[in-house]
Motif scaffolding. Structure first.
Motif, PDB file in Angstrom:
ATOM      1  N   TYR A  13       0.833  -1.203   0.000  1.00  0.00           N
ATOM      2  CA  TYR A  13       0.000   0.000   0.000  1.00  0.00           C
ATOM      3  C   TYR A  13       0.867   1.253   0.000  1.00  0.00           C
ATOM      4  N   HIS A  14       0.391   2.296  -0.677  1.00  0.00           N
ATOM      5  CA  HIS A  14       0.948   3.618  -0.426  1.00  0.00           C
ATOM      6  C   HIS A  14       0.521   4.014   0.986  1.00  0.00           C
ATOM      7  N   THR A  15       1.407   4.582   1.751  1.00  0.00           N
ATOM      8  CA  THR A  15       1.036   5.023   3.098  1.00  0.00           C
ATOM      9  C   THR A  15      -0.130   5.998   3.048  1.00  0.00           C
ATOM     10  N   SER A  16      -0.109   6.930   2.101  1.00  0.00           N
ATOM     11  CA  SER A  16      -1.185   7.928   2.004  1.00  0.00           C
ATOM     12  C   SER A  16      -2.512   7.269   1.646  1.00  0.00           C
ATOM     13  N   CYS A  17      -2.497   6.268   0.757  1.00  0.00           N
ATOM     14  CA  CYS A  17      -3.739   5.587   0.371  1.00  0.00           C
ATOM     15  C   CYS A  17      -4.322   4.811   1.552  1.00  0.00           C
ATOM     16  N   LEU A  18      -3.464   4.061   2.251  1.00  0.00           N
ATOM     17  CA  LEU A  18      -3.941   3.285   3.397  1.00  0.00           C
ATOM     18  C   LEU A  18      -4.431   4.201   4.502  1.00  0.00           C
ATOM     19  N   TYR A  19      -3.714   5.307   4.711  1.00  0.00           N
ATOM     20  CA  TYR A  19      -4.109   6.263   5.749  1.00  0.00           C
ATOM     21  C   TYR A  19      -5.511   6.793   5.463  1.00  0.00           C
ATOM     22  N   GLU A  20      -5.767   7.205   4.215  1.00  0.00           N
ATOM     23  CA  GLU A  20      -7.089   7.729   3.843  1.00  0.00           C
ATOM     24  C   GLU A  20      -8.158   6.645   3.943  1.00  0.00           C
ATOM     25  N   TRP A  21      -7.800   5.420   3.572  1.00  0.00           N
ATOM     26  CA  TRP A  21      -8.752   4.301   3.654  1.00  0.00           C
ATOM     27  C   TRP A  21      -9.160   4.066   5.110  1.00  0.00           C
ATOM     28  N   LEU A  22      -8.182   3.979   6.001  1.00  0.00           N
ATOM     29  CA  LEU A  22      -8.484   3.739   7.414  1.00  0.00           C
ATOM     30  C   LEU A  22      -9.251   4.898   8.020  1.00  0.00           C
TER      31      LEU A  22
ATOM     32  N   SER B 136       0.946   5.805   9.736  1.00  0.00           N
ATOM     33  CA  SER B 136       1.013   7.237   9.987  1.00  0.00           C
ATOM     34  C   SER B 136       1.570   7.921   8.760  1.00  0.00           C
ATOM     35  N   LEU B 137       1.096   9.131   8.481  1.00  0.00           N
ATOM     36  CA  LEU B 137       1.628   9.875   7.345  1.00  0.00           C
ATOM     37  C   LEU B 137       3.077  10.256   7.572  1.00  0.00           C
ATOM     38  N   LEU B 138       3.533  10.241   8.836  1.00  0.00           N
ATOM     39  CA  LEU B 138       4.937  10.536   9.118  1.00  0.00           C
ATOM     40  C   LEU B 138       5.853   9.484   8.510  1.00  0.00           C
ATOM     41  N   GLU B 139       5.311   8.265   8.299  1.00  0.00           N
ATOM     42  CA  GLU B 139       6.105   7.200   7.714  1.00  0.00           C
ATOM     43  C   GLU B 139       6.336   7.433   6.230  1.00  0.00           C
ATOM     44  N   ASN B 140       5.602   8.394   5.657  1.00  0.00           N
ATOM     45  CA  ASN B 140       5.725   8.674   4.226  1.00  0.00           C
ATOM     46  C   ASN B 140       6.755   9.741   3.968  1.00  0.00           C
TER      47      ASN B 140
END
Length: 270
Positions: free
Chosen positions: A228-237, A265-269
């Motif tokens: 997953y892209h971190t941003s995509c998973l973040y928005e999904w959750l 976390s978006l910080l991981e991106n």
């Protein structure tokens, strides 16, 4: 034609011969190219705001406070930048060694501005590591699932030798002799296999045009092979939780593919 202060133009003529200067879209915008003690090329962008008023608009290095200061001359900017760049020699060396000998998954196109690297340990596990201005490692953690790698990392923290390079410590910590496609003649086998590029299971893309980062093996379920892209998973959750802001910036929930508990976390991106 725009009006330019004669003293400004005269100052440009008398800049150090070892500095290459180029005008930008206007005569008030400059790009200066300098070389550090290791003969690396560095760019700094300067804007002339008025008599004895210069500001730095862009530097291809990690952000530092001196970028927000106002300067009296072009030479003052250049000398400040030169001193700073020469103080980053260990930082440059560590990044160069990581890029040379490790399998870099992210950034896609590493530069000195990127003070972090995500290194493939196997097809499902990456190592995130950041480099400080003095060349030390910080904020080291694993992305993906692997008890074996995690155990080695925890033991490696106790044996980390700050007198050795980051690459040497990584090799020692994980008992790695080589990374694939990275000068394998230097090391003996076995080598780490370079994982193939993956698409995000949510957006079905490898790269996003407006956000950095590539799909990562975030799910901790050993049987789940999705990325997953971190941003995509973040928005999904976030959407799955009804749009409520996550605590401490960490979104939690279930993996969209296998329903295993997952967090990001978006910080991981970074």
């Amino acid at each position: 034609m725009e009006h330019i202060d004669k003293a400004y133009l005269n100052e440009i003529k008398h800049v150090d011969d070892n500095v290459n200067i180029y005008f930008g879209k206007t005569l008030k915008e400059l790009k200066c190219v300098i070389f550090d003690e290791g003969f690396r090329e560095h760019e700094i962008f300067i804007k002339f705001s008025g008599p004895r008023k210069y500001e730095i608009t862009k530097v291809n290095l990690p952000y530092l406070p001196y970028q927000d200061e106002e300067y009296n001359s072009i030479n003052e900017v250049i000398n400040t930048f030169k001193n700073h760049v020469n103080n980053l020699s260990n930082y440059f060396l560590e990044l160069e060694q990581i890029d040379q000998f490790c399998s870099i998954m992210e950034p896609l196109h590493p530069t000195y501005k990127d003070d972090y690297r995500k290194i493939a340990l196997d097809e499902r596990t990456w190592l995130h590591i950041e480099v400080t201005p003095d060349g030390a490692a910080k904020n080291i953690y694993l992305i993906g699932q692997s008890e074996t790698w995690n155990d080695k990392l925890q033991k490696g923290f106790l044996k980390w030798d700050h007198d050795k390079s980051i690459v040497d410590n990584i090799m020692s910590t994980f008992d790695i002799s080589s990374f694939s496609n990275k000068h394998q003649d230097v090391f003996s086998e076995p080598a780490i296999t370079m994982p193939e590029k993956q698409c995000c299971a949510i957006c079905l893309c490898e790269e996003l045009p407006d956000k950095p980062g590539v799909p990562q093996p975030i799910c901790q379920n050993n049987s789940c092979g999705v990325y997953y892209h971190t941003s995509c998973l973040y928005e999904w959750l976030l959407a799955s939780a009804g749009g409520r802001p996550p605590a401490f910036g960490v979104a939690t929930g279930s993996c969209p593919t296998c329903c295993h508990p997952i967090a990001c976390s978006l910080l991981e991106n970074k």
